[in-house]
Design a protein around this motif. Structure first.
Motif, PDB file in Angstrom:
ATOM      1  N   THR A  74      69.360  31.597  65.776  1.00 32.01           N
ATOM      2  CA  THR A  74      68.229  30.680  65.595  1.00 32.01           C
ATOM      3  C   THR A  74      68.040  30.415  64.114  1.00 32.01           C
ATOM      4  N   GLY A  75      67.556  29.231  63.812  1.00 31.60           N
ATOM      5  CA  GLY A  75      67.285  28.895  62.425  1.00 31.60           C
ATOM      6  C   GLY A  75      66.258  27.798  62.318  1.00 31.60           C
ATOM      7  N   TYR A  76      65.549  27.785  61.193  1.00 28.46           N
ATOM      8  CA  TYR A  76      64.605  26.705  60.909  1.00 28.46           C
ATOM      9  C   TYR A  76      64.425  26.594  59.404  1.00 28.46           C
ATOM     10  N   ALA A  77      64.223  25.360  58.952  1.00 27.13           N
ATOM     11  CA  ALA A  77      63.925  25.113  57.543  1.00 27.13           C
ATOM     12  C   ALA A  77      62.485  25.533  57.287  1.00 27.13           C
ATOM     13  N   TYR A  78      62.243  26.177  56.136  1.00 26.53           N
ATOM     14  CA  TYR A  78      60.875  26.614  55.838  1.00 26.53           C
ATOM     15  C   TYR A  78      60.420  26.246  54.430  1.00 26.53           C
ATOM     16  N   GLU A  79      61.344  25.772  53.587  1.00 25.39           N
ATOM     17  CA  GLU A  79      60.963  25.441  52.212  1.00 25.39           C
ATOM     18  C   GLU A  79      62.014  24.497  51.626  1.00 25.39           C
ATOM     19  N   THR A  80      61.570  23.631  50.709  1.00 25.07           N
ATOM     20  CA  THR A  80      62.499  22.718  50.056  1.00 25.07           C
ATOM     21  C   THR A  80      62.365  22.797  48.552  1.00 25.07           C
ATOM     22  N   GLY A  81      63.447  22.404  47.884  1.00 27.02           N
ATOM     23  CA  GLY A  81      63.442  22.175  46.450  1.00 27.02           C
ATOM     24  C   GLY A  81      63.693  20.694  46.239  1.00 27.02           C
ATOM     25  N   ARG A  82      64.142  20.316  45.059  1.00 27.07           N
ATOM     26  CA  ARG A  82      64.395  18.894  44.804  1.00 27.07           C
ATOM     27  C   ARG A  82      65.513  18.358  45.696  1.00 27.07           C
ATOM     28  N   THR A  83      66.637  19.098  45.784  1.00 20.61           N
ATOM     29  CA  THR A  83      67.769  18.682  46.612  1.00 20.61           C
ATOM     30  C   THR A  83      68.151  19.748  47.634  1.00 20.61           C
ATOM     31  N   SER A  84      67.391  20.821  47.705  1.00 21.63           N
ATOM     32  CA  SER A  84      67.777  21.955  48.546  1.00 21.63           C
ATOM     33  C   SER A  84      66.805  22.177  49.699  1.00 21.63           C
ATOM     34  N   VAL A  85      67.339  22.820  50.733  1.00 19.61           N
ATOM     35  CA  VAL A  85      66.560  23.195  51.912  1.00 19.61           C
ATOM     36  C   VAL A  85      66.862  24.663  52.192  1.00 19.61           C
ATOM     37  N   ARG A  86      65.797  25.475  52.241  1.00 19.85           N
ATOM     38  CA  ARG A  86      65.954  26.899  52.577  1.00 19.85           C
ATOM     39  C   ARG A  86      65.762  27.054  54.083  1.00 19.85           C
ATOM     40  N   VAL A  87      66.684  27.817  54.705  1.00 19.26           N
ATOM     41  CA  VAL A  87      66.668  27.994  56.155  1.00 19.26           C
ATOM     42  C   VAL A  87      66.693  29.482  56.468  1.00 19.26           C
ATOM     43  N   ARG A  88      65.773  29.909  57.307  1.00 20.38           N
ATOM     44  CA  ARG A  88      65.801  31.285  57.812  1.00 20.38           C
ATOM     45  C   ARG A  88      66.702  31.307  59.027  1.00 20.38           C
ATOM     46  N   LEU A  89      67.595  32.294  59.061  1.00 17.98           N
ATOM     47  CA  LEU A  89      68.541  32.421  60.173  1.00 17.98           C
ATOM     48  C   LEU A  89      68.495  33.838  60.722  1.00 17.98           C
ATOM     49  N   GLN A  90      68.496  33.925  62.036  1.00 17.21           N
ATOM     50  CA  GLN A  90      68.510  35.217  62.705  1.00 17.21           C
ATOM     51  C   GLN A  90      69.556  35.174  63.814  1.00 17.21           C
ATOM     52  N   ALA A  91      70.210  36.298  64.030  1.00 16.21           N
ATOM     53  CA  ALA A  91      71.147  36.431  65.145  1.00 16.21           C
ATOM     54  C   ALA A  91      70.640  37.539  66.052  1.00 16.21           C
ATOM     55  N   PHE A  92      70.874  37.356  67.339  1.00 18.07           N
ATOM     56  CA  PHE A  92      70.428  38.300  68.352  1.00 18.07           C
ATOM     57  C   PHE A  92      71.573  38.608  69.306  1.00 18.07           C
ATOM     58  N   HIS A  93      71.587  39.829  69.780  1.00 22.90           N
ATOM     59  CA  HIS A  93      72.466  40.231  70.884  1.00 22.90           C
ATOM     60  C   HIS A  93      71.675  39.931  72.144  1.00 22.90           C
ATOM     61  N   GLU A  94      72.274  39.163  73.064  1.00 20.44           N
ATOM     62  CA  GLU A  94      71.585  38.825  74.306  1.00 20.44           C
ATOM     63  C   GLU A  94      72.460  39.218  75.488  1.00 20.44           C
ATOM     64  N   GLU A  95      71.874  39.938  76.417  1.00 18.19           N
ATOM     65  CA  GLU A  95      72.566  40.298  77.655  1.00 18.19           C
ATOM     66  C   GLU A  95      72.523  39.058  78.541  1.00 18.19           C
ATOM     67  N   PRO A  96      73.687  38.466  78.872  1.00 21.34           N
ATOM     68  CA  PRO A  96      73.685  37.166  79.547  1.00 21.34           C
ATOM     69  C   PRO A  96      73.070  37.155  80.940  1.00 21.34           C
ATOM     70  N   ARG A  97      73.071  38.269  81.636  1.00 22.05           N
ATOM     71  CA  ARG A  97      72.537  38.274  83.007  1.00 22.05           C
ATOM     72  C   ARG A  97      71.025  38.417  83.042  1.00 22.05           C
ATOM     73  N   THR A  98      70.451  39.046  82.013  1.00 20.20           N
ATOM     74  CA  THR A  98      69.002  39.287  82.031  1.00 20.20           C
ATOM     75  C   THR A  98      68.256  38.496  80.965  1.00 20.20           C
ATOM     76  N   GLY A  99      68.953  38.066  79.932  1.00 17.16           N
ATOM     77  CA  GLY A  99      68.282  37.382  78.824  1.00 17.16           C
ATOM     78  C   GLY A  99      67.621  38.338  77.850  1.00 17.16           C
ATOM     79  N   GLU A 100      67.772  39.641  78.090  1.00 16.34           N
ATOM     80  CA  GLU A 100      67.173  40.628  77.183  1.00 16.34           C
ATOM     81  C   GLU A 100      67.837  40.519  75.813  1.00 16.34           C
ATOM     82  N   ARG A 101      67.020  40.505  74.754  1.00 18.45           N
ATOM     83  CA  ARG A 101      67.515  40.303  73.384  1.00 18.45           C
ATOM     84  C   ARG A 101      67.098  41.420  72.450  1.00 18.45           C
TER      85      ARG A 101
END
Length: 147
Positions: A74-101
């Motif tokens: 998952t990711g989303y932009a949270y701050e900008t500079g003049r030409t830049s965009v800062r994005v927070r990124l997270q990765a999760f382990h997800e069990e495909p049968r249950t959706g548990e993360r």
């Protein structure tokens, strides 16, 4: 120009044998690539321009994502500079049968908007617009600073 909520991107990758290391878990380089791709999409959604990776803040792999399971990025932009965009990124382990993360990785990437010639180009200010957007921005800024 998008709001923080409109830049939220989520992607899933099923961990196949060719995605793994010697321990049967997702190779860290693959997770970084998937994070980079989601981050670029989030930055481009805000900037309305192509965006290239300029910087990756501290990234650590807290838990493995086993073969056969899913890596959710998952990711989303949270701050900008003049030409830049800062994005927070997270990765999760997800069990495909249950959706548990469970979260495996957290990082902050900086992307630069570029024009058709590859030169940096200005980006608009980023708005929160909603309470959830304000909370996401505050969480990113707080977690990034380590406070």
């Amino acid at each position: 120009m998008a709001s923080i909520i409109e830049t939220h991107i989520e992607n899933r990758e099923r961990i196949q044998p060719n995605d793994t290391n010697n321990y049967g878990a997702a190779h860290g380089g693959n997770i970084m690539r998937w994070m980079d791709e989601v981050g670029a999409l989030s930055a481009m959604r805000h900037a309305s321009e192509s965006c290239v990776t300029a910087h990756v803040d501290d990234i650590s792999f807290e838990r493995p994502v086993p073969q056969g399971d899913t890596c959710v990025v998952t990711g989303y932009a949270y701050e900008t500079g003049r030409t830049s965009v800062r994005v927070r990124l997270q990765a999760f382990h997800e069990e495909p049968r249950t959706g548990e993360r469970e979260q495996t990785t957290d990082s902050y990437f900086v992307f630069v908007a570029v024009d058709d010639e590859g030169d940096p180009t200005p980006v608009p200010d980023l708005t929160a617009e909603t309470e959830r957007g304000e909370r996401l921005r505050a969480d990113a800024l707080t977690d990034e600073s380590g406070e």
